[in-house]
Enzyme design. Structure first.
Site, PDB file in Angstrom:
ATOM      1  N   ARG A 117       0.814  -1.218   0.000  1.00 39.21           N
ATOM      2  CA  ARG A 117       0.000   0.000   0.000  1.00 39.21           C
ATOM      3  C   ARG A 117       0.849   1.271   0.000  1.00 39.21           C
ATOM      4  O   ARG A 117       0.449   2.292  -0.526  1.00 39.21           O
ATOM      5  CB  ARG A 117      -0.892   0.014   1.245  1.00 39.21           C
TER       6      ARG A 117
ATOM      7  N   LYS B 139       1.930 -19.364   6.482  1.00 36.83           N
ATOM      8  CA  LYS B 139       1.106 -19.685   7.631  1.00 36.83           C
ATOM      9  C   LYS B 139       0.798 -18.383   8.390  1.00 36.83           C
ATOM     10  O   LYS B 139       1.563 -17.439   8.226  1.00 36.83           O
ATOM     11  CB  LYS B 139       1.792 -20.708   8.539  1.00 36.83           C
TER      12      LYS B 139
ATOM     13  N   HIS C 290       8.023 -23.072   6.893  1.00 38.61           N
ATOM     14  CA  HIS C 290       9.459 -22.853   6.693  1.00 38.61           C
ATOM     15  C   HIS C 290      10.316 -23.954   7.315  1.00 38.61           C
ATOM     16  O   HIS C 290      11.467 -24.125   6.955  1.00 38.61           O
ATOM     17  CB  HIS C 290       9.891 -21.450   7.150  1.00 38.61           C
TER      18      HIS C 290
ATOM     19  N   LYS D 280      14.255 -26.160   6.078  1.00 40.66           N
ATOM     20  CA  LYS D 280      15.504 -26.219   6.856  1.00 40.66           C
ATOM     21  C   LYS D 280      16.325 -27.416   6.378  1.00 40.66           C
ATOM     22  O   LYS D 280      15.798 -28.514   6.206  1.00 40.66           O
ATOM     23  CB  LYS D 280      15.197 -26.367   8.353  1.00 40.66           C
TER      24      LYS D 280
ATOM     25  N   GLU E 165      12.341 -22.793  22.443  1.00 41.22           N
ATOM     26  CA  GLU E 165      12.828 -21.466  22.066  1.00 41.22           C
ATOM     27  C   GLU E 165      13.109 -20.670  23.335  1.00 41.22           C
ATOM     28  O   GLU E 165      12.457 -20.879  24.360  1.00 41.22           O
ATOM     29  CB  GLU E 165      11.769 -20.733  21.246  1.00 41.22           C
TER      30      GLU E 165
ATOM     31  N   ASP F  67       0.304 -22.168  16.608  1.00 42.90           N
ATOM     32  CA  ASP F  67       1.480 -21.490  16.065  1.00 42.90           C
ATOM     33  C   ASP F  67       2.589 -22.473  15.681  1.00 42.90           C
ATOM     34  O   ASP F  67       3.305 -22.247  14.712  1.00 42.90           O
ATOM     35  CB  ASP F  67       2.003 -20.506  17.127  1.00 42.90           C
TER      36      ASP F  67
ATOM     37  N   HIS G 165       4.597 -26.886  12.201  1.00 38.66           N
ATOM     38  CA  HIS G 165       5.997 -27.315  12.228  1.00 38.66           C
ATOM     39  C   HIS G 165       6.203 -28.687  12.899  1.00 38.66           C
ATOM     40  O   HIS G 165       6.868 -29.555  12.356  1.00 38.66           O
ATOM     41  CB  HIS G 165       6.862 -26.286  12.964  1.00 38.66           C
TER      42      HIS G 165
ATOM     43  N   LYS H 291       7.982 -21.334  24.481  1.00 38.31           N
ATOM     44  CA  LYS H 291       8.755 -20.086  24.460  1.00 38.31           C
ATOM     45  C   LYS H 291       9.437 -19.904  25.809  1.00 38.31           C
ATOM     46  O   LYS H 291       8.960 -20.415  26.815  1.00 38.31           O
ATOM     47  CB  LYS H 291       7.818 -18.888  24.252  1.00 38.31           C
TER      48      LYS H 291
HETATM   49  C1  BG6 Z   1       7.133 -19.377  13.462  1.00 31.67           C
HETATM   50  C2  BG6 Z   1       6.317 -19.133  14.697  1.00 31.67           C
HETATM   51  O1  BG6 Z   1       6.370 -20.048  12.495  1.00 31.67           O
HETATM   52  O2  BG6 Z   1       8.262 -20.189  13.803  1.00 31.67           O
HETATM   53  C3  BG6 Z   1       7.152 -18.469  15.773  1.00 31.67           C
HETATM   54  O3  BG6 Z   1       5.210 -18.300  14.367  1.00 31.67           O
HETATM   55  C4  BG6 Z   1       8.393 -19.263  16.039  1.00 31.67           C
HETATM   56  O4  BG6 Z   1       6.400 -18.313  16.975  1.00 31.67           O
HETATM   57  C5  BG6 Z   1       9.134 -19.578  14.741  1.00 31.67           C
HETATM   58  O5  BG6 Z   1       9.226 -18.496  16.900  1.00 31.67           O
HETATM   59  C6  BG6 Z   1      10.289 -20.541  14.986  1.00 31.67           C
HETATM   60  O6  BG6 Z   1      11.052 -20.658  13.818  1.00 31.67           O
HETATM   61  P1  BG6 Z   1      12.613 -20.992  13.870  1.00 31.67           P
HETATM   62  O7  BG6 Z   1      13.009 -21.102  12.433  1.00 31.67           O
HETATM   63  O8  BG6 Z   1      13.280 -19.878  14.599  1.00 31.67           O
HETATM   64  O9  BG6 Z   1      12.730 -22.290  14.617  1.00 31.67           O
END
Ligand code: BG6
Length: 484
Positions: free
Chosen positions: A51, A148, A178, A182, A216, A235, A240, A331
């Site tokens: 935008r 996502k 994603h 990896k 994490e 999430d 994942h 987290k």
């Molecule tokens: C994302 C989540 O898809 O993946 C995040 O929304 C998360 O909450 C992240 O922190 C983790 O990705 P990576 O590549 O750092 O393991």
């Protein structure tokens, strides 16, 4: 090791949401690295569309800053950066109106590979998909890339799939997870299907249980509003962790090809049994001297959303009947560490009299950081004193094993975008896979919502709530230590 960079065909890549966070942090710096490695053919174009009222010069400046901030060492390569920036264009676009579409049509060529990256809110997918057609920009070979979260439950995911299907065929739709991009996640398939050693043991005759941990250290500060409506289940687990589970549990596909791989993953998801709520533990991190609590980060003092989840799952098929899969993610945990561990069963009989200890082979695959694998094996403790057994790791850290010449490994986004241009969907989720994953997670989420389940508080910097440890202790098992 020799680096093999295979150039892709000339392309036009339009990034809707081209000024957004993902574009600046991941997509553009990643594309610059592909440019540096020689993979991006001359004459390809990257067109930012958003935008903001910018022109191409303003956009190039924005991306130069983003590459400097997020691009790592490569960002110092200013001469190449200038050449890369010349391949960038910008169009100010109105997703819901007519503004900018004629300009976009003038830029996107019909005789090169076309890809449209929808790095925008899912509520705009339908508008973008429709306008790409009504303005005569997309064609039957165009590819669209979506991020996502792909829905927040089965119903919304189905609605999104239908919206996209109204304009594009499944072979044109690239749903990104994603984790599949990896390097080490792909290595799971290489380890399983490229070695004779593991596959014969990969079943309920030899495997006691499997653990999947994605821990994490970061909290949700800065994205609390999104996260509080989502939680660890939506999430991380629905996408994942389930992808990791699929890769570790699936049958060998007939070939390494998109639908063959995705068919096998889908069968795993469909074979997942419902989970009794006693086998799910949800948690929220507490405040600590290093940071606020989850509820403070989420700015919701009464939040019941989980920042941690652990669960015991079962896959109802011949290979895995009776083998628990323990998964956990959270987290603000004690270390950033993603690991899959396959714990093999005890020996049926020991010939070493006097050896009381339990010896088990344990294969652990470290996804990040410090990528590698180790296999715990039992050997004789060296020296005199009889036959004493000890367990030692056969350690293979990729950085050591592959040496300094290891090719600069592409980040997940770079790899996935190049796969889009190549037209290879193997590492992308198919619509039915995403729906099957929601079909399994929805009742679990509805269950704890109906029970008003309150997440257990855990210390920031810990391994999660006590109850998560108990989840395994009750079964006479124990989680692997979380270490970086
Ligand atoms: C994302 C989540 O898809 O993946 C995040 O929304 C998360 O909450 C992240 O922190 C983790 O990705 P990576 O590549 O750092 O393991």
């Amino acid at each position: 090791m020799v680096s093999r960079v295979i150039p892709v065909e000339k392309f036009d890549l339009v990034i809707f949401g081209g000024t957004g966070d993902l574009a600046r942090r991941k997509i553009l710096p990643g594309l610059f690295r592909r440019f540096l490695s020689g993979q991006m053919p001359a004459g390809s174009r990257i067109i930012g569309a958003a935008r903001s009222d910018l022109d191409s010069a303003g956009y190039r400046k924005m991306i130069a800053d983003a590459v400097a901030e997020f691009g790592g060492n490569e960002s110092s390569n200013t001469k190449s950066l200038q050449s890369f920036l010349q391949q960038l264009e910008y169009v100010a676009i109105d997703a819901k109106g007519e503004g900018g579409w004629a300009a976009l049509k003038a830029l996107v060529r019909q005789d090169v590979v076309q890809a449209f990256y929808f790095s925008v809110a899912p509520s705009l997918f339908g508008d973008l998909a429709e306008r790409l057609h009504t303005n005569g920009i997309a064609n039957e070979n165009s590819r669209i890339v979506v991020e996502k979260p792909f829905g927040r439950d089965l119903e919304s995911a189905q609605a999104l799939n239908e919206t996209l299907a109204a304009h594009f065929r499944e072979r044109q739709i690239y749903r990104i997870d994603h984790y599949l991009g990896k390097e080490t996640v792909q290595n799971l398939m290489a380890v399983r299907f490229g070695n004779m050693l593991f596959e014969p043991l990969w079943n309920n005759h030899y495997v006691d249980h499997i653990q999947i941990t994605v821990a994490e250290t970061v909290g949700v500060g800065g994205r609390g509003a999104y996260y509080d409506k989502s939680g660890a289940m939506r999430d991380m687990v629905q996408n994942h962790l389930m992808q990791l589970l699929c890769l570790i549990a699936m049958e060998p596909p007939g070939q390494f090809e998109a639908d063959a791989v995705r068919d096998e993953k889908l069968k795993v998801i469909r074979a997942l049994q419902p989970i009794d709520h006693h086998h799910i533990v949800r948690g929220q991190y507490d405040a600590s001297p290093d940071g606020p609590s989850y509820r403070e980060d989420a700015e919701n003092p009464r939040s019941f959303t989980e920042s941690f989840i652990a669960m015991r799952c079962h896959i109802a098929n011949w290979r895995w009947a009776g083998v628990p899969f323990y998964m956990r993610t959270g987290k603000r945990m004690k270390a950033r560490s993603s690991e899959i561990t396959v714990v093999f069963k005890d020996l049926g009989h020991t010939i070493f009299e006097g050896d009381e200890a339990r010896h088990r082979n344990i294969l652990s695959i470290r996804l990040q950081p410090n990528e590698g694998m180790d296999l715990q094996v039992t050997i004789k403790e060296p020296g005199p004193g009889g036959m004493r057994l000890i367990d030692v790791p056969l350690d293979m850290t990729f950085a050591d094993a592959l040496g300094d010449n290891v090719e600069d490994v592409a980040d997940a986004y770079e790899r996935l975008i190049m796969d889009v241009i190549r037209g290879n969907q193997t590492l992308f989720m198919r619509g039915d896979e995403v729906e099957a994953a929601w079909r399994w997670t929805d009742p679990l989420i509805e269950g704890w919502e109906a029970r008003n389940d309150v997440p257990k508080v855990y210390d920031a910097g810990s391994a999660g709530p006590e109850d998560a440890l108990m989840l395994m202790h009750r079964d006479g098992r124990k989680w692997r230590d979380i270490k970086a």
